[in-house]
Design an enzyme around this catalytic site. Structure first.
Site, PDB file in Angstrom:
ATOM      1  N   GLY A   1       0.984  -1.110   0.011  1.00 39.72           N
ATOM      2  CA  GLY A   1      -0.327   0.196  -0.098  1.00 39.72           C
ATOM      3  C   GLY A   1       0.972   1.497   0.094  1.00 39.72           C
ATOM      4  O   GLY A   1       1.373   1.474  -0.213  1.00 39.72           O
TER       5      GLY A   1
ATOM      6  N   ASP B   1       2.289   2.340   2.070  1.00 42.50           N
ATOM      7  CA  ASP B   1       3.831   2.056   2.648  1.00 42.50           C
ATOM      8  C   ASP B   1       5.209   2.291   1.986  1.00 42.50           C
ATOM      9  O   ASP B   1       5.910   2.335   1.790  1.00 42.50           O
ATOM     10  CB  ASP B   1       3.588   1.720   3.712  1.00 42.50           C
TER      11      ASP B   1
ATOM     12  N   GLY C   1      -6.670   0.678   4.213  1.00 42.56           N
ATOM     13  CA  GLY C   1      -6.520  -0.118   2.576  1.00 42.56           C
ATOM     14  C   GLY C   1      -6.827  -1.820   3.204  1.00 42.56           C
ATOM     15  O   GLY C   1      -7.644  -1.929   3.374  1.00 42.56           O
TER      16      GLY C   1
ATOM     17  N   TYR D   1      -5.863  -2.781   6.000  1.00 41.54           N
ATOM     18  CA  TYR D   1      -6.592  -2.630   7.073  1.00 41.54           C
ATOM     19  C   TYR D   1      -7.678  -2.831   7.208  1.00 41.54           C
ATOM     20  O   TYR D   1      -8.844  -2.929   8.107  1.00 41.54           O
ATOM     21  CB  TYR D   1      -5.922  -1.916   8.513  1.00 41.54           C
TER      22      TYR D   1
HETATM   23  N1  AR6 Z   1      -0.636   7.905  -2.230  1.00 35.88           N
HETATM   24  C1  AR6 Z   1      -1.805   8.035  -1.227  1.00 35.88           C
HETATM   25  N2  AR6 Z   1      -2.950   6.937  -1.114  1.00 35.88           N
HETATM   26  C2  AR6 Z   1      -2.417   5.822  -0.926  1.00 35.88           C
HETATM   27  C3  AR6 Z   1      -1.130   5.734  -1.320  1.00 35.88           C
HETATM   28  C4  AR6 Z   1       0.159   6.532  -1.927  1.00 35.88           C
HETATM   29  N3  AR6 Z   1       0.924   6.205  -2.910  1.00 35.88           N
HETATM   30  N4  AR6 Z   1      -1.665   4.507  -1.765  1.00 35.88           N
HETATM   31  C5  AR6 Z   1      -2.393   3.812  -0.924  1.00 35.88           C
HETATM   32  N5  AR6 Z   1      -3.101   4.628  -1.003  1.00 35.88           N
HETATM   33  P1  AR6 Z   1      -2.791   1.034   2.962  1.00 35.88           P
HETATM   34  P2  AR6 Z   1      -3.756   0.342   6.121  1.00 35.88           P
HETATM   35  C6  AR6 Z   1      -4.037   4.233  -0.403  1.00 35.88           C
HETATM   36  O1  AR6 Z   1      -3.147  -0.469   2.952  1.00 35.88           O
HETATM   37  O2  AR6 Z   1      -5.188   0.317   5.082  1.00 35.88           O
HETATM   38  C7  AR6 Z   1       0.867  -1.558   4.473  1.00 35.88           C
HETATM   39  O3  AR6 Z   1       1.213  -2.706   4.196  1.00 35.88           O
HETATM   40  C8  AR6 Z   1      -4.716   3.465  -0.366  1.00 35.88           C
HETATM   41  O4  AR6 Z   1      -5.282   3.578  -1.322  1.00 35.88           O
HETATM   42  O5  AR6 Z   1      -1.456   1.708   2.587  1.00 35.88           O
HETATM   43  O6  AR6 Z   1      -3.423   1.255   6.256  1.00 35.88           O
HETATM   44  C9  AR6 Z   1       1.200  -1.664   6.031  1.00 35.88           C
HETATM   45  O7  AR6 Z   1       2.886  -1.922   6.594  1.00 35.88           O
HETATM   46  C10 AR6 Z   1      -5.975   3.262   1.168  1.00 35.88           C
HETATM   47  O8  AR6 Z   1      -7.212   4.129   0.848  1.00 35.88           O
HETATM   48  O9  AR6 Z   1      -2.799   0.996   4.248  1.00 35.88           O
HETATM   49  C11 AR6 Z   1       0.347  -1.826   6.772  1.00 35.88           C
HETATM   50  O10 AR6 Z   1       0.952  -3.158   7.028  1.00 35.88           O
HETATM   51  C12 AR6 Z   1      -5.100   3.952   2.102  1.00 35.88           C
HETATM   52  O11 AR6 Z   1      -4.000   4.964   1.679  1.00 35.88           O
HETATM   53  C13 AR6 Z   1      -0.784  -2.022   6.454  1.00 35.88           C
HETATM   54  O12 AR6 Z   1      -0.629  -1.539   4.811  1.00 35.88           O
HETATM   55  C14 AR6 Z   1      -4.559   3.399   3.161  1.00 35.88           C
HETATM   56  O13 AR6 Z   1      -4.451   1.976   2.300  1.00 35.88           O
HETATM   57  C15 AR6 Z   1      -2.043  -0.729   7.034  1.00 35.88           C
HETATM   58  O14 AR6 Z   1      -2.494  -1.192   5.821  1.00 35.88           O
END
Ligand code: AR6
Length: 178
Positions: free
Chosen positions: A33, A35, A124, A126
């Site tokens: 994601g 991260d 995402g 989570y």
């Molecule tokens: N810019 C902005 N938002 C983004 C981007 C980006 N480049 N890429 C994704 N998103 P997630 P979580 C959005 O899954 O749910 C990781 O593996 C995405 O569409 O990134 O908090 C960590 O290491 C979504 O709306 O984070 C943890 O293990 C939002 O960012 C886990 O994922 C969050 O999605 C955390 O899960």
């Protein structure tokens, strides 16, 4: 006067603000994601700083936040916060999500940041429901801004159209109620 909170659709790694927030996990060792995108675009300096934090305090708990360099990114800092995994609301996920926004904003203030950008934490991998997350993120940010004049601008960077729609609707609603 320019609005202090703004909802945009895009990629947070491209945003030039004092601090961008990462939706990390408690190991602070990177992941998928947003991260993954932040570590890829920012380069190895971010992970090197994360390792130092892990050596000192052993990672980051859910609802807490830590701060590192932003490496090669246009931002100056990355604030890493750990959102809750959604368990149908049975594990105080809503309180923990609000805490992510508040603790990140507190760190931004203590590091002299005036502009900060958030992704939609926990929505995402989570699986936090996007409508509820939009309500919590905006109310937490607006409450904080009310009490803290040193933050000039908070951007909520939505990657997907669904989060963007929920957040813009929620901001309108909460601004009308103020
Ligand atoms: N810019 C902005 N938002 C983004 C981007 C980006 N480049 N890429 C994704 N998103 P997630 P979580 C959005 O899954 O749910 C990781 O593996 C995405 O569409 O990134 O908090 C960590 O290491 C979504 O709306 O984070 C943890 O293990 C939002 O960012 C886990 O994922 C969050 O999605 C955390 O899960």
């Amino acid at each position: 006067m320019q609005a202090r909170i703004e909802i945009l659709q895009g990629d947070i790694t491209k945003v030039k603000v004092d601090a961008i927030v990462n939706a990390a996990n408690s190991s602070l060792m990177g992941g998928g994601g947003v991260d993954g995108a932040i570590h890829r675009a920012g380069g190895p300096a971010i992970l090197a700083d994360c390792r130092k934090i892990v050596a000192k305090q052993g990672g980051c708990k859910t609802g807490q936040a830590v701060i590192t360099t932003a490496g090669d990114l246009p931002a100056s800092y990355v604030i890493h916060t750990v959102g809750p995994v959604w368990h149908k609301g049975s594990q105080e996920e809503e309180i923990k999500l609000a805490s992510c926004y508040i603790e990140s904003l507190k760190l931004a203030v203590s590091h002299g940041c005036k502009t900060i950008a958030f992704p939609n934490i926990s929505t995402g991998i989570y699986h936090f429901p996007k409508d509820k997350a939009a309500q919590i993120s905006i109310s937490s940010i607006l409450n904080f801004l009310d009490k803290q004049p040193s933050i000039e601008r908070v951007l909520l960077i939505c990657f997907d159209a669904e989060n963007y729609a929920y957040c813009t609707k929620e901001l309108k609603k909460q601004e009308q109620n103020n």
